[in-house]
Design an enzyme around this catalytic site. Structure first.
Site, PDB file in Angstrom:
ATOM      1  N   ARG A  90       0.842  -1.213   0.000  1.00  0.00           N
ATOM      2  CA  ARG A  90       0.000   0.000   0.000  1.00  0.00           C
ATOM      3  C   ARG A  90       0.872   1.256   0.000  1.00  0.00           C
ATOM      4  NH1 ARG A  90      -3.025  -3.754  -0.386  1.00  0.00           N
ATOM      5  NH2 ARG A  90      -5.116  -3.942   0.480  1.00  0.00           N
ATOM      6  N   SER A 115     -10.586  -1.387   3.956  1.00  0.00           N
ATOM      7  CA  SER A 115      -9.773  -1.647   5.150  1.00  0.00           C
ATOM      8  C   SER A 115      -9.385  -0.320   5.783  1.00  0.00           C
ATOM      9  CB  SER A 115      -8.481  -2.374   4.776  1.00  0.00           C
ATOM     10  OG  SER A 115      -8.754  -3.646   4.268  1.00  0.00           O
ATOM     11  N   GLU A 169      -4.857   2.703   7.180  1.00  0.00           N
ATOM     12  CA  GLU A 169      -4.582   2.518   5.766  1.00  0.00           C
ATOM     13  C   GLU A 169      -5.291   3.630   4.992  1.00  0.00           C
ATOM     14  OE1 GLU A 169      -5.063   1.100   1.790  1.00  0.00           O
ATOM     15  OE2 GLU A 169      -6.751   0.717   3.128  1.00  0.00           O
TER      16      GLU A 169
HETATM   17  N1  EPU Z   1     -10.252 -12.305  10.520  1.00  0.00           N
HETATM   18  C1  EPU Z   1     -10.714 -12.454  11.809  1.00  0.00           C
HETATM   19  N2  EPU Z   1     -12.010 -12.110  12.083  1.00  0.00           N
HETATM   20  C2  EPU Z   1     -12.853 -11.671  11.101  1.00  0.00           C
HETATM   21  C3  EPU Z   1     -12.366 -11.511   9.780  1.00  0.00           C
HETATM   22  C4  EPU Z   1     -11.058 -11.831   9.519  1.00  0.00           C
HETATM   23  O1  EPU Z   1      -9.989 -12.890  12.698  1.00  0.00           O
HETATM   24  O2  EPU Z   1     -14.010 -11.399  11.424  1.00  0.00           O
HETATM   25  C5  EPU Z   1      -8.851 -12.681  10.223  1.00  0.00           C
HETATM   26  C6  EPU Z   1      -8.848 -14.061   9.637  1.00  0.00           C
HETATM   27  O3  EPU Z   1      -7.818 -14.790  10.247  1.00  0.00           O
HETATM   28  C7  EPU Z   1      -8.521 -13.839   8.192  1.00  0.00           C
HETATM   29  C8  EPU Z   1      -7.644 -12.628   8.290  1.00  0.00           C
HETATM   30  O4  EPU Z   1      -8.276 -11.829   9.293  1.00  0.00           O
HETATM   31  O5  EPU Z   1      -7.838 -14.939   7.674  1.00  0.00           O
HETATM   32  C9  EPU Z   1      -7.449 -11.878   7.024  1.00  0.00           C
HETATM   33  O6  EPU Z   1      -8.694 -11.465   6.489  1.00  0.00           O
HETATM   34  P1  EPU Z   1      -8.844 -11.255   4.907  1.00  0.00           P
HETATM   35  O7  EPU Z   1      -8.276 -12.398   4.202  1.00  0.00           O
HETATM   36  O8  EPU Z   1     -10.240 -10.871   4.664  1.00  0.00           O
HETATM   37  O9  EPU Z   1      -7.896 -10.049   4.542  1.00  0.00           O
HETATM   38  P2  EPU Z   1      -7.273  -8.824   5.341  1.00  0.00           P
HETATM   39  O10 EPU Z   1      -5.854  -9.110   5.634  1.00  0.00           O
HETATM   40  O11 EPU Z   1      -8.137  -8.476   6.472  1.00  0.00           O
HETATM   41  C10 EPU Z   1      -6.394  -7.601   3.188  1.00  0.00           C
HETATM   42  C11 EPU Z   1      -6.522  -6.252   2.536  1.00  0.00           C
HETATM   43  C12 EPU Z   1      -7.848  -6.117   1.819  1.00  0.00           C
HETATM   44  C13 EPU Z   1      -7.942  -7.222   0.795  1.00  0.00           C
HETATM   45  C14 EPU Z   1      -7.805  -8.581   1.510  1.00  0.00           C
HETATM   46  C15 EPU Z   1      -7.775  -9.739   0.539  1.00  0.00           C
HETATM   47  C16 EPU Z   1      -5.157  -4.737   3.873  1.00  0.00           C
HETATM   48  C17 EPU Z   1      -5.149  -3.598   4.835  1.00  0.00           C
HETATM   49  N3  EPU Z   1      -6.357  -5.211   3.542  1.00  0.00           N
HETATM   50  O12 EPU Z   1      -7.383  -7.667   4.226  1.00  0.00           O
HETATM   51  O13 EPU Z   1      -7.859  -4.860   1.145  1.00  0.00           O
HETATM   52  O14 EPU Z   1      -9.167  -7.167   0.081  1.00  0.00           O
HETATM   53  O15 EPU Z   1      -6.555  -8.611   2.242  1.00  0.00           O
HETATM   54  O16 EPU Z   1      -6.534  -9.815  -0.069  1.00  0.00           O
HETATM   55  O17 EPU Z   1      -4.094  -5.184   3.456  1.00  0.00           O
HETATM   56  C18 EPU Z   1      -8.431  -2.567   1.361  1.00  0.00           C
HETATM   57  O18 EPU Z   1      -7.230  -2.321   1.294  1.00  0.00           O
HETATM   58  O19 EPU Z   1      -9.292  -1.638   1.488  1.00  0.00           O
HETATM   59  C19 EPU Z   1      -8.876  -3.941   1.344  1.00  0.00           C
HETATM   60  C20 EPU Z   1     -10.143  -4.296   1.491  1.00  0.00           C
END
Ligand code: EPU
Length: 335
Positions: A162, A235, A331
């Site tokens: 990012r 995010s 972010e």
């Molecule tokens: N999780 C929880 N509780 C929840 C939801 C998620 O514990 O209720 C944990 C789970 O372990 C899950 C982990 O969070 O495996 C990661 O969640 P997810 O795969 O949805 O992705 P993220 O790391 O939360 C990032 C990006 C998103 C992008 C997703 C998919 C950032 C800041 N965010 O989210 O980007 O869509 O990966 O690749 O890096 C954005 O930047 O606006 C955005 C939505």
């Protein structure tokens, strides 16, 4: 070209904050942009895309600029690789949808991300194992400091998580992206490192980028709020990177979700940390932590104020800091 004073920004930020700016300028092409008398516009200047990664913390005293440069041009020489030049004002997902329809690989994992092409190249948007910097060959900009057009190569854009050259403090507001050159390919090349994507595909190897796009759209619709229905900026926090020792303190048995990075550090999902602190569904006035993805703060009432969002942000930062000793960083860009 449109120039308006005391402009209401409600439709220009997906968080739906009720804020305004002293002046709003929307231009149709590079000639109009270059011809603007920048020094006579109310200062400071802020260039936005779809306003999908912004939190306006109050009325903006300067000029908000927006590009309507919209074209998609394929440089198709019948080879495997197909360069595509895209205007900065094209809606990101229109570009992705079109390239997937043409059977070109590269952008499909970035389906349905809100925003526009110029801002995508500035933010280095990313999802499901792909970042936009991976498929950018070059970026054409107008350099506001030198008042001239410049072309930057992918290397010069210094892409990170990012992050990019455009986001460095010394370059803030310096470059206005006018078009982006992407490198797409006809070669079958699905990126399926992310387990959620393989699952959404039902374990079947996708034959077309369109199949991957559809799987990504299913995942996103399940987890993320629909910007048409509920205001947010995606995010809200970055996923923090911690040392091995710190990770062992966060999760002594190692069961917390995490990604080991090549340099020995560990990336921990902020969503997990926030979830563990019990913030799911937490409310501050009209602002709330989204139940299905606690990394997202939403304008639940539709009338949340910037102060309410900021109060919720601070509560989350303090809570995660106290419980895990980890400092979350937003972010979403605060204006
Ligand atoms: N999780 C929880 N509780 C929840 C939801 C998620 O514990 O209720 C944990 C789970 O372990 C899950 C982990 O969070 O495996 C990661 O969640 P997810 O795969 O949805 O992705 P993220 O790391 O939360 C990032 C990006 C998103 C992008 C997703 C998919 C950032 C800041 N965010 O989210 O980007 O869509 O990966 O690749 O890096 C954005 O930047 O606006 C955005 C939505």
């Amino acid at each position: 070209m449109r120039i308006q004073l005391n402009y209401d920004l409600l439709a220009q930020n997906t968080f739906r904050m009720k804020v305004s700016c002293a002046c709003y300028v929307e231009y149709e092409n590079v000639k109009e942009l270059v011809g603007l008398n920048f020094d006579r516009l109310p200062q400071p200047l802020l260039h936005i895309g779809a306003g999908s990664n912004l939190l306006f913390t109050g009325d903006f005293p300067g000029t908000v600029l927006h590009s309507n440069i919209e074209f998609i041009k394929y440089i198709d020489m019948g080879l495997e690789e197909v360069p595509v030049i895209v205007g900065a004002g094209v809606v990101w997902d229109h570009f992705v949808a079109e390239t997937c329809r043409h059977g070109l690989w590269g952008a499909e994992n970035l389906s349905l991300i809100p925003g526009e092409v110029g801002a995508a190249a500035v933010q280095n948007i990313g999802a499901y194992g792909v970042e936009v910097g991976d498929i950018v060959s070059g970026v054409v900009c107008f350099d506001l400091r030198e008042r001239k057009k410049v072309k930057l190569t992918q290397e010069e854009c210094r892409y990170g998580y990012r992050d990019s050259l455009f986001k460095q403090p010394e370059n803030k507001g310096r470059y206005i992206v006018t078009s982006v050159l992407f490198r797409l390919t006809r070669k079958h090349s699905p990126k399926l490192e992310y387990k959620g994507v393989r699952d959404a595909l039902g374990g079947v190897e996708p034959q077309t980028p369109q199949e991957v796009r559809e799987a990504i759209i299913r995942i996103r619709r399940e987890k993320l709020p629909d910007p048409e229905e509920i205001g947010s900026a995606g995010s809200f926090f970055k996923n923090p990177v911690v040392s091995r020792e710190q990770f062992a303190r966060i999760s002594p048995d190692g069961s917390a979700p995490h990604y080991d990075l090549p340099d020995g550090t560990v990336k921990v999902p902020a969503a997990w940390l926030i979830d563990r602190c019990g913030f799911k569904g937490a409310v501050e006035g009209g602002a709330a932590v989204y139940e299905r993805q606690p990394l997202v703060i939403v304008n639940a009432s539709g009338t949340a104020s910037p102060q309410e969002v900021l109060a919720l942000e601070q509560r989350i930062i303090n809570g995660v800091q106290e419980r895990f000793g980890v400092t979350l960083h937003p972010e979403v860009e605060h204006i």
